[in-house]
Design a protein around this motif. Structure first.
Motif, PDB file in Angstrom:
ATOM      1  N   VAL A   1       0.838  -1.201   0.000  1.00  0.00           N
ATOM      2  CA  VAL A   1       0.000   0.000   0.000  1.00  0.00           C
ATOM      3  C   VAL A   1       0.874   1.252   0.000  1.00  0.00           C
ATOM      4  N   LEU A   2       1.870   1.263   0.870  1.00  0.00           N
ATOM      5  CA  LEU A   2       2.754   2.426   0.926  1.00  0.00           C
ATOM      6  C   LEU A   2       3.492   2.618  -0.393  1.00  0.00           C
ATOM      7  N   HIS A   3       3.935   1.520  -0.969  1.00  0.00           N
ATOM      8  CA  HIS A   3       4.641   1.604  -2.239  1.00  0.00           C
ATOM      9  C   HIS A   3       3.748   2.228  -3.314  1.00  0.00           C
ATOM     10  N   ALA A   4       2.491   1.808  -3.340  1.00  0.00           N
ATOM     11  CA  ALA A   4       1.549   2.338  -4.345  1.00  0.00           C
ATOM     12  C   ALA A   4       1.325   3.830  -4.136  1.00  0.00           C
TER      13      ALA A   4
ATOM     14  N   PRO B   1      -8.202   6.624  -5.479  1.00  0.00           N
ATOM     15  CA  PRO B   1      -9.369   5.893  -4.978  1.00  0.00           C
ATOM     16  C   PRO B   1      -8.905   4.647  -4.227  1.00  0.00           C
ATOM     17  N   ALA B   2      -9.511   4.401  -3.081  1.00  0.00           N
ATOM     18  CA  ALA B   2      -9.052   3.305  -2.230  1.00  0.00           C
ATOM     19  C   ALA B   2      -9.004   1.984  -2.992  1.00  0.00           C
ATOM     20  N   ASP B   3      -9.958   1.792  -3.881  1.00  0.00           N
ATOM     21  CA  ASP B   3     -10.004   0.512  -4.603  1.00  0.00           C
ATOM     22  C   ASP B   3      -8.849   0.349  -5.580  1.00  0.00           C
TER      23      ASP B   3
ATOM     24  N   ALA C   1      -4.395  -2.661  -6.016  1.00  0.00           N
ATOM     25  CA  ALA C   1      -5.605  -3.376  -6.466  1.00  0.00           C
ATOM     26  C   ALA C   1      -5.316  -4.826  -6.815  1.00  0.00           C
ATOM     27  N   ASP C   2      -4.067  -5.110  -7.137  1.00  0.00           N
ATOM     28  CA  ASP C   2      -3.716  -6.473  -7.530  1.00  0.00           C
ATOM     29  C   ASP C   2      -3.372  -7.360  -6.329  1.00  0.00           C
ATOM     30  N   TRP C   3      -3.535  -6.823  -5.125  1.00  0.00           N
ATOM     31  CA  TRP C   3      -3.227  -7.638  -3.940  1.00  0.00           C
ATOM     32  C   TRP C   3      -4.165  -8.843  -3.889  1.00  0.00           C
TER      33      TRP C   3
ATOM     34  N   GLY D   1     -12.799   9.986   0.586  1.00  0.00           N
ATOM     35  CA  GLY D   1     -12.828   8.579   0.199  1.00  0.00           C
ATOM     36  C   GLY D   1     -11.612   8.141  -0.596  1.00  0.00           C
ATOM     37  N   ASN D   2     -10.710   9.061  -0.882  1.00  0.00           N
ATOM     38  CA  ASN D   2      -9.464   8.704  -1.556  1.00  0.00           C
ATOM     39  C   ASN D   2      -8.328   8.597  -0.540  1.00  0.00           C
TER      40      ASN D   2
END
Length: 288
Positions: A237-240, A250-252, A256-258, A282-283
């Motif tokens: 998540v941090l890397h992204a 956007p959170a999704d 997303a590929d996790w 929401g982001n």
DNA sequence: CACGCGTGGGG
DNA sequence: TCCCCAAGCGT
């Protein structure tokens, strides 16, 4: 117990690495920052980021004046980014409780966020020359071998400080050198993987060597598996989010590929709790 | 007290 | 390659 201090001091004089925080006049703040960065991160990766940090924030007060998010960003890829938040918090505490001066008393240092038994004594001893036992994982390994005759230390325990105290000479300066020398010996010669007894200054006095290198069974706590862990998910998540600086995602779309969405969501929630991720409409984004 | 917590380099 | 390791701390 034979005297280890004398050969250690001589060895350290000739073999110590020329590390930035050992330079004369490096300052207590520099020592403190280096110790935070060195908590579980190798020396070689710390050095360039330490220089950049101290250039940007030459004093605790300077760091305290910027938002915590700036500290996290400057922390870059050192790992365990909560340490950046703790260091920032410690800087605020130093400004508010100590007039911006890094305290020299162990008790006062221990009261700062992110500072425990090791770091408090490292700052008191290496920055201020006080006489205390400084015990890190290298020191514990050298004591386990040279004194206790075991191949590896157990987990950190009460009694570690007393064991190191017993090895310290009276003189404050010599005591500081022995503290540093034990760590340096563990880092360079008596390492976790190997023991280079051929170049060790205390091999003739070593209990483990004298006993024929018995393998006592390794009582150290094993590092939890990283593959598939929540920590790995947090890292993803941090890397992204680092890859998308300044603008929220956007959170999704974040990682997303996790493979397991529930774990990804759990990682995001925990990062928000820790203050390492922000929610805006929401982001998600890194704190700013 | 045992556990969770990042990231990357070297044997 | 893959696994082990790296100056710990807070809970």
């Amino acid at each position: 117990m034979p005297d280890l201090a004398t050969p250690l001091i001589a060895w350290y004089r000739d073999n110590a690495r020329d590390l930035p925080w050992r330079a004369e006049g490096f300052g207590a703040w520099g020592v403190l920052v280096s110790e935070f960065m060195l908590q579980q991160t190798p020396v070689a990766r710390v050095i360039p980021l330490l220089e950049a940090w101290l250039t940007r924030w030459p004093t605790p007060t300077a760091l305290a004046a910027d938002p915590p998010a700036a500290a996290v960003a400057q922390w870059a890829n050192l790992g365990y980014p909560r340490r950046a938040l703790w260091l920032h918090r410690a800087a605020v505490e130093i400004r508010d409780r100590h007039d911006g001066v890094v305290p020299r008393e162990v008790e006062a240092l221990l009261a700062l966020t992110g500072i425990g038994d090791y770091t408090a004594r490292a700052v008191a001893v290496f920055a201020y020359g006080e006489r205390h036992p400084v015990v890190d994982t290298n020191t514990r390994r050298v004591i386990a071998r040279a004194v206790d005759g075991r191949s590896q230390p157990g987990p950190p325990a009460r009694g570690d400080l007393a064991a190191m105290t017993a090895l310290l000479p009276r003189d404050d300066q010599d005591a500081a050198i022995v503290n540093a020398a034990m760590m340096e010996l563990g880092a360079l010669v008596c390492t976790a993987r190997a023991a280079r007894c051929d170049v060790c200054p205390i091999s003739a006095l070593c209990a483990w060597r004298a006993a024929g290198y018995p393998d006592t069974g390794d009582l150290r706590r094993k590092q939890a598996a990283y593959e598939g862990s929540d920590r790995q998910a947090r890292g993803a998540v941090l890397h992204a989010l680092r890859a998308a600086p300044s603008h929220a995602l956007p959170a999704d779309d974040v990682a997303a590929d996790w493979p397991t969405p529930a774990q990804r969501d759990r990682a995001i929630d925990s990062l928000i709790v820790d203050g390492l991720v922000e929610v805006v409409d929401g982001n998600l984004r890194l704190p700013q």
